[in-house]
Design a protein around this motif. Sequence first.
Motif, mmCIF file in Angstrom:
data_model
loop_
_atom_site.group_PDB
_atom_site.id
_atom_site.type_symbol
_atom_site.label_atom_id
_atom_site.label_comp_id
_atom_site.label_asym_id
_atom_site.label_seq_id
_atom_site.Cartn_x
_atom_site.Cartn_y
_atom_site.Cartn_z
ATOM 1 N N PHE A 50 0.836 -1.196 0.000
ATOM 2 C CA PHE A 50 0.000 0.000 0.000
ATOM 3 C C PHE A 50 0.871 1.246 0.000
ATOM 4 O O PHE A 50 1.858 1.331 0.728
ATOM 5 C CB PHE A 50 -0.938 -0.004 1.205
ATOM 6 C CG PHE A 50 -2.050 -1.002 1.068
ATOM 7 C CD1 PHE A 50 -3.260 -0.628 0.513
ATOM 8 C CD2 PHE A 50 -1.871 -2.320 1.461
ATOM 9 C CE1 PHE A 50 -4.289 -1.543 0.367
ATOM 10 C CE2 PHE A 50 -2.894 -3.246 1.324
ATOM 11 C CZ PHE A 50 -4.104 -2.855 0.774
ATOM 12 N N MET A 51 0.497 2.209 -0.848
ATOM 13 C CA MET A 51 1.255 3.450 -1.011
ATOM 14 C C MET A 51 0.269 4.609 -1.114
ATOM 15 O O MET A 51 -0.733 4.515 -1.829
ATOM 16 C CB MET A 51 2.085 3.364 -2.292
ATOM 17 C CG MET A 51 2.919 4.592 -2.564
ATOM 18 S SD MET A 51 3.869 4.413 -4.100
ATOM 19 C CE MET A 51 2.708 5.118 -5.246
ATOM 20 N N ASP A 52 0.546 5.682 -0.382
ATOM 21 C CA ASP A 52 -0.300 6.870 -0.468
ATOM 22 C C ASP A 52 -0.277 7.437 -1.883
ATOM 23 O O ASP A 52 0.781 7.533 -2.507
ATOM 24 C CB ASP A 52 0.182 7.953 0.504
ATOM 25 C CG ASP A 52 -0.134 7.628 1.956
ATOM 26 O OD1 ASP A 52 -1.141 6.948 2.216
ATOM 27 O OD2 ASP A 52 0.634 8.066 2.831
ATOM 28 N N SER A 53 -1.460 7.801 -2.368
ATOM 29 C CA SER A 53 -1.573 8.402 -3.691
ATOM 30 C C SER A 53 -2.902 9.132 -3.790
ATOM 31 O O SER A 53 -3.908 8.677 -3.249
ATOM 32 C CB SER A 53 -1.495 7.329 -4.782
ATOM 33 O OG SER A 53 -1.637 7.927 -6.059
ATOM 34 N N ASP A 54 -2.889 10.264 -4.474
ATOM 35 C CA ASP A 54 -4.124 11.006 -4.710
ATOM 36 C C ASP A 54 -4.698 10.724 -6.089
ATOM 37 O O ASP A 54 -5.812 11.141 -6.390
ATOM 38 C CB ASP A 54 -3.869 12.519 -4.594
ATOM 39 C CG ASP A 54 -3.521 12.927 -3.174
ATOM 40 O OD1 ASP A 54 -4.067 12.323 -2.235
ATOM 41 O OD2 ASP A 54 -2.690 13.844 -3.013
ATOM 42 N N ASP A 55 -3.933 10.024 -6.923
ATOM 43 C CA ASP A 55 -4.336 9.815 -8.306
ATOM 44 C C ASP A 55 -4.213 8.336 -8.656
ATOM 45 O O ASP A 55 -3.112 7.835 -8.867
ATOM 46 C CB ASP A 55 -3.446 10.662 -9.230
ATOM 47 C CG ASP A 55 -3.852 10.553 -10.678
ATOM 48 O OD1 ASP A 55 -5.040 10.304 -10.961
ATOM 49 O OD2 ASP A 55 -2.964 10.692 -11.549
ATOM 50 N N PHE A 56 -5.354 7.642 -8.669
ATOM 51 C CA PHE A 56 -5.311 6.232 -9.029
ATOM 52 C C PHE A 56 -6.678 5.766 -9.511
ATOM 53 O O PHE A 56 -7.693 6.411 -9.247
ATOM 54 C CB PHE A 56 -4.860 5.362 -7.857
ATOM 55 C CG PHE A 56 -5.763 5.411 -6.650
ATOM 56 C CD1 PHE A 56 -6.850 4.572 -6.527
ATOM 57 C CD2 PHE A 56 -5.510 6.314 -5.621
ATOM 58 C CE1 PHE A 56 -7.673 4.626 -5.410
ATOM 59 C CE2 PHE A 56 -6.321 6.372 -4.507
ATOM 60 C CZ PHE A 56 -7.414 5.522 -4.400
ATOM 61 N N ARG A 57 -6.663 4.662 -10.230
ATOM 62 C CA ARG A 57 -7.893 3.993 -10.625
ATOM 63 C C ARG A 57 -8.144 2.859 -9.642
ATOM 64 O O ARG A 57 -7.213 2.243 -9.135
ATOM 65 C CB ARG A 57 -7.768 3.418 -12.031
ATOM 66 C CG ARG A 57 -7.746 4.473 -13.089
ATOM 67 C CD ARG A 57 -7.770 3.853 -14.449
ATOM 68 N NE ARG A 57 -7.870 4.920 -15.432
ATOM 69 C CZ ARG A 57 -7.995 4.711 -16.705
ATOM 70 N NH1 ARG A 57 -8.028 3.484 -17.178
ATOM 71 N NH2 ARG A 57 -8.079 5.719 -17.526
ATOM 72 N N VAL A 58 -9.397 2.573 -9.427
ATOM 73 C CA VAL A 58 -9.768 1.480 -8.535
ATOM 74 C C VAL A 58 -9.249 0.164 -9.111
ATOM 75 O O VAL A 58 -9.340 -0.079 -10.307
ATOM 76 C CB VAL A 58 -11.302 1.443 -8.354
ATOM 77 C CG1 VAL A 58 -11.736 0.214 -7.593
ATOM 78 C CG2 VAL A 58 -11.772 2.706 -7.643
ATOM 79 N N GLN A 59 -8.686 -0.660 -8.235
ATOM 80 C CA GLN A 59 -8.167 -1.967 -8.626
ATOM 81 C C GLN A 59 -9.029 -3.065 -8.032
ATOM 82 O O GLN A 59 -9.842 -2.828 -7.138
ATOM 83 C CB GLN A 59 -6.725 -2.129 -8.137
ATOM 84 C CG GLN A 59 -5.760 -1.160 -8.775
ATOM 85 C CD GLN A 59 -4.335 -1.457 -8.359
ATOM 86 O OE1 GLN A 59 -3.942 -2.597 -8.148
ATOM 87 N NE2 GLN A 59 -3.542 -0.410 -8.234
ATOM 88 N N HIS A 60 -8.818 -4.272 -8.512
ATOM 89 C CA HIS A 60 -9.519 -5.451 -8.003
ATOM 90 C C HIS A 60 -8.483 -6.480 -7.573
ATOM 91 O O HIS A 60 -7.560 -6.783 -8.319
ATOM 92 C CB HIS A 60 -10.415 -6.047 -9.089
ATOM 93 C CG HIS A 60 -10.979 -7.381 -8.724
ATOM 94 N ND1 HIS A 60 -11.954 -7.532 -7.768
ATOM 95 C CD2 HIS A 60 -10.683 -8.614 -9.165
ATOM 96 C CE1 HIS A 60 -12.247 -8.823 -7.654
ATOM 97 N NE2 HIS A 60 -11.484 -9.495 -8.492
ATOM 98 N N CYS A 61 -8.636 -7.009 -6.374
ATOM 99 C CA CYS A 61 -7.773 -8.071 -5.865
ATOM 100 C C CYS A 61 -8.670 -9.181 -5.332
ATOM 101 O O CYS A 61 -9.607 -8.910 -4.581
ATOM 102 C CB CYS A 61 -6.874 -7.573 -4.739
ATOM 103 S SG CYS A 61 -5.720 -6.283 -5.219
ATOM 104 N N ALA A 62 -8.395 -10.421 -5.731
ATOM 105 C CA ALA A 62 -9.195 -11.566 -5.294
ATOM 106 C C ALA A 62 -8.317 -12.504 -4.469
ATOM 107 O O ALA A 62 -7.158 -12.748 -4.810
ATOM 108 C CB ALA A 62 -9.761 -12.309 -6.504
ATOM 109 N N PHE A 63 -8.912 -13.053 -3.400
ATOM 110 C CA PHE A 63 -8.194 -13.926 -2.472
ATOM 111 C C PHE A 63 -8.920 -15.258 -2.384
ATOM 112 O O PHE A 63 -10.096 -15.305 -2.000
ATOM 113 C CB PHE A 63 -8.103 -13.272 -1.087
ATOM 114 C CG PHE A 63 -7.460 -11.918 -1.134
ATOM 115 C CD1 PHE A 63 -6.078 -11.788 -1.072
ATOM 116 C CD2 PHE A 63 -8.232 -10.774 -1.268
ATOM 117 C CE1 PHE A 63 -5.489 -10.540 -1.146
ATOM 118 C CE2 PHE A 63 -7.647 -9.518 -1.334
ATOM 119 C CZ PHE A 63 -6.264 -9.404 -1.273
#
Length: 126
Positions: A50-63
Amino acid sequence: MPVNLDHIIVPAKDKKTSAAFLAGVLGLEVGPQFGPFLPVRTGNGVTLDFMDSDDFRVQHCAFLVSDEEFDAIFARIKESGAHYYAHPDHSGPGEINTRDGGRGVYFDDPSGHAMEILTTPYGGGS
């Protein structure tokens, strides 16, 4: 040596909040900060950094989890107050799915990423 996924960077509005949320829901721990990253290590050794950011698109992670883990994680998702859905398009709010003979659910993390737990891989394979 086979190709293995080692880590993925997950941008977040607040890396501490997002890492703590995911680790808490999954029953994992947040590792020590490494550079700008807060890692959450999964059972197969992959870290979500995890990294702080103000500019990103939503991601998907499956477990992929066992039935017992699903029950425990799903209880923690509900306790957290996170919104959860049966399907990735946010349809089936408050429900789980039974795709491929298993169980699955999608839930939102504090930064809006679409997280998923499932007990059977897509297609029913292992």
